[in-house]
Design an enzyme around this catalytic site. Structure first.
Site, PDB file in Angstrom:
ATOM      1  N   SER A  13       0.842  -1.190   0.000  1.00 57.09           N
ATOM      2  CA  SER A  13       0.000   0.000   0.000  1.00 57.09           C
ATOM      3  C   SER A  13       0.881   1.245   0.000  1.00 57.09           C
ATOM      4  CB  SER A  13      -0.951  -0.057   1.201  1.00 57.09           C
ATOM      5  OG  SER A  13      -2.108   0.675   0.956  1.00 57.09           O
ATOM      6  N   ASP A  39      -9.297  -5.033  -5.516  1.00 61.04           N
ATOM      7  CA  ASP A  39      -8.877  -3.967  -4.615  1.00 61.04           C
ATOM      8  C   ASP A  39      -9.199  -2.623  -5.261  1.00 61.04           C
ATOM      9  OD1 ASP A  39      -7.565  -2.170  -2.971  1.00 61.04           O
ATOM     10  OD2 ASP A  39      -5.555  -2.762  -3.628  1.00 61.04           O
ATOM     11  N   HIS A  49      -6.500  -6.223  -1.420  1.00 62.80           N
ATOM     12  CA  HIS A  49      -5.421  -5.316  -1.042  1.00 62.80           C
ATOM     13  C   HIS A  49      -4.278  -6.041  -0.318  1.00 62.80           C
ATOM     14  CE1 HIS A  49      -4.134  -1.165  -0.744  1.00 62.80           C
ATOM     15  NE2 HIS A  49      -3.912  -1.273   0.539  1.00 62.80           N
TER      16      HIS A  49
END
Length: 493
Positions: free
Chosen positions: A188, A426, A451
């Protein structure tokens, strides 16, 4: 003096928490989603290894200036596992995990890519905490570190990756491992840092695995409604009726809220922990729930399916009763929902600052989603940030400093050895790199992935075949980088 400082701190918090919703609409970037849906046995099994050792590095406060205060230092936490390391004599590799907008503690348990593959790579494992989070706080305390513009000014991604560079060099010297290749891994926001680190510090990191890194969700490279379009697509694919129920629920919430006793009716229907002050509290909660379910829609729980099983499973005709059934299915049996008392987390405070300075991710909602339209408005966003912090965000800085526009044209000649991995379910994959940029900057994605799923702890029982295959592609790619490096090293000697 102390009561005055305390009052100032609480005033600062209240300004942050009551500022306009534009700041709240940037979903958090984190490898780890809500934990309340996990199998309790699985959560208990995710414990940190006994061989992890914690250290603190005397880190430079400001890497980019030579003012006297720039030379101040703070203690930055890093964690090492040498259990499977092949040693400096064999130039065995070092796998480095970049902590992001949270304490390192949760990542040590949940992010398994390094520990799962330490034996295969004979690797030394190094985990580094991001400045201003966890136990890596400048100025002695979080209150001091965040209290004003001068202290917050050292809180940005460029300083963070410079921290990582210093610690990696320090660890390599400490282990006399100057020729050991380094692979950096992040998820991320941490994935963005990993990819940017490889571009900025190629002499330190041989390669990078950037999981679910929305490096293209800046400066209008990605359509602003990309995130919510995928959330809506996930729900529609799970259940058309669920999707339509959610889509029409917003207007019904507004209709009830407009009645004289409407907020009381909504508070009772949704079993709120305290009465709703306005309908936005309920809508923001549902927005966050749906987007979180989609972002972390991982096996074996598959939260989107769980929400829709509740929505579709209620036999009544009342739309909002169905919506609450989805809340119940997602959150489980609780005494109350929505507006529950919570502590202000370090992530909420830190990420709010980061999105108000450089991490300006323009997420909005268009007309083609299951949500009410809410376009991203930069002018409002800037004003909100100025009201909260006294400074304006820099929406073009990320692409100026790291790049992003015409990314294939630029990086196919300039960069190398980066894996951009994504799961197409995601919502943040809408801002990810989904095609190979060159032979050595590759995109690895799965149609059903969510994710950061590829860097979480592997589970032989519940991991689907496509996830196992995704990880294997990543591992073999990294092995190729390392083997080529060893060839180059031998030819040089």
């Amino acid at each position: 003096m102390f009561p005055l400082l305390l009052f100032q701190w609480f005033l600062f918090l209240s300004i942050l928490l009551t500022s306009a919703t534009a700041l709240l609409n940037i979903p958090r970037l984190s490898p780890i989603g809500p934990r309340f849906l996990e199998d309790p046995a699985e959560v208990l099994s995710e414990k940190t290894s006994d061989d992890l050792q914690t250290f603190f590095y005397n880190q430079t406060l400001d890497h980019f200036n030579y003012k006297p205060e720039s030379y101040n230092t703070f203690e930055q936490r890093f964690v090492i596992s040498s259990k499977h390391w092949g040693g400096a004599n064999s130039n065995a590799p070092i796998l480095v995990y970049f902590g992001a907008e949270a304490s390192l503690d949760s990542d040590l348990a949940a992010v398994g890519f390094l520990s799962d593959n330490a034996f295969r790579f004979n690797a030394l494992l190094l985990y580094i905490e991001h400045r201003y989070y966890g136990k890596s706080i400048p100025f002695g305390s979080r209150d001091e570190a965040l209290k004003n513009g001068s202290t917050r000014g050292y809180f940005n991604s460029a300083q963070a990756i410079a921290d990582y560079a210093e610690i990696i060099i320090h660890v390599k010297k400490s282990f006399r491992a100057e020729n050991s290749p380094v692979i950096v891994v992040g998820g991320s926001y941490g994935g963005m840092l990993a990819s940017w680190f490889r571009l900025k510090y190629p002499h330190i990191a041989l390669g990078a695995l950037a999981s679910s890194a929305p490096v293209l969700y800046f400066d209008d490279i990605t359509p602003q409604d990309g995130y919510y379009s995928i959330v809506s697509k996930d729900f529609r694919e799970a259940s058309e009726t669920c999707y339509k129920t959610i889509q029409k629920s917003w207007a019904e919430i507004d209709e009830i809220a407009s009645k004289p006793n409407g907020l009381s009716i909504l508070s009772k229907k949704f079993k709120t922990c305290k009465p709703l002050a306005d309908s936005d509290e309920l809508k923001d909660y549902l927005d966050s729930m749906y987007s979180g379910a989609a972002q972390y829609n991982k096996p074996p729980t598959y939260p989107v399916n769980r929400v829709c099983s509740g929505v579709d499973g209620d036999s009544g005709n009342d739309t909002l009763t169905k919506i609450f059934a989805g809340v119940f299915a997602y959150r489980g049996n609780r005494s109350c929902y929505i507006n529950a008392p919570t502590n202000v987390s370090e992530t909420k405070l830190g990420w709010r600052w980061q999105t108000c300075s450089e991490m300006v991710i323009p997420i909005g909602r268009g007309n083609e989603t299951m949500f009410p339209p809410d376009p991203f408005d930069l002018n409002t966003y800037v004003q909100d940030c100025k009201n909260s912090y006294g400074v304006s965000p820099r929406p073009h800085w990320v692409t100026t400093y790291y790049g992003g526009h015409s990314i294939k044209l630029i990086l196919q000649r300039f960069g190398s050895n980066i894996i951009f991995s994504n799961g197409l379910k995601d919502p943040y994959s809408s801002g990810g790199v989904l095609e190979n940029l060159s032979e050595t900057i590759t995109a690895v994605y799965t149609v059903n992935g969510s994710h950061c799923l590829d860097i979480l702890v592997a589970n032989k029982t519940t991991d689907p075949v496509w996830l196992v295959a995704q990880r294997e592609v990543e591992i073999k790619t990294i092995e190729g980088w390392i083997n080529k490096y060893y060839d180059d090293l031998r030819n040089q000697q």
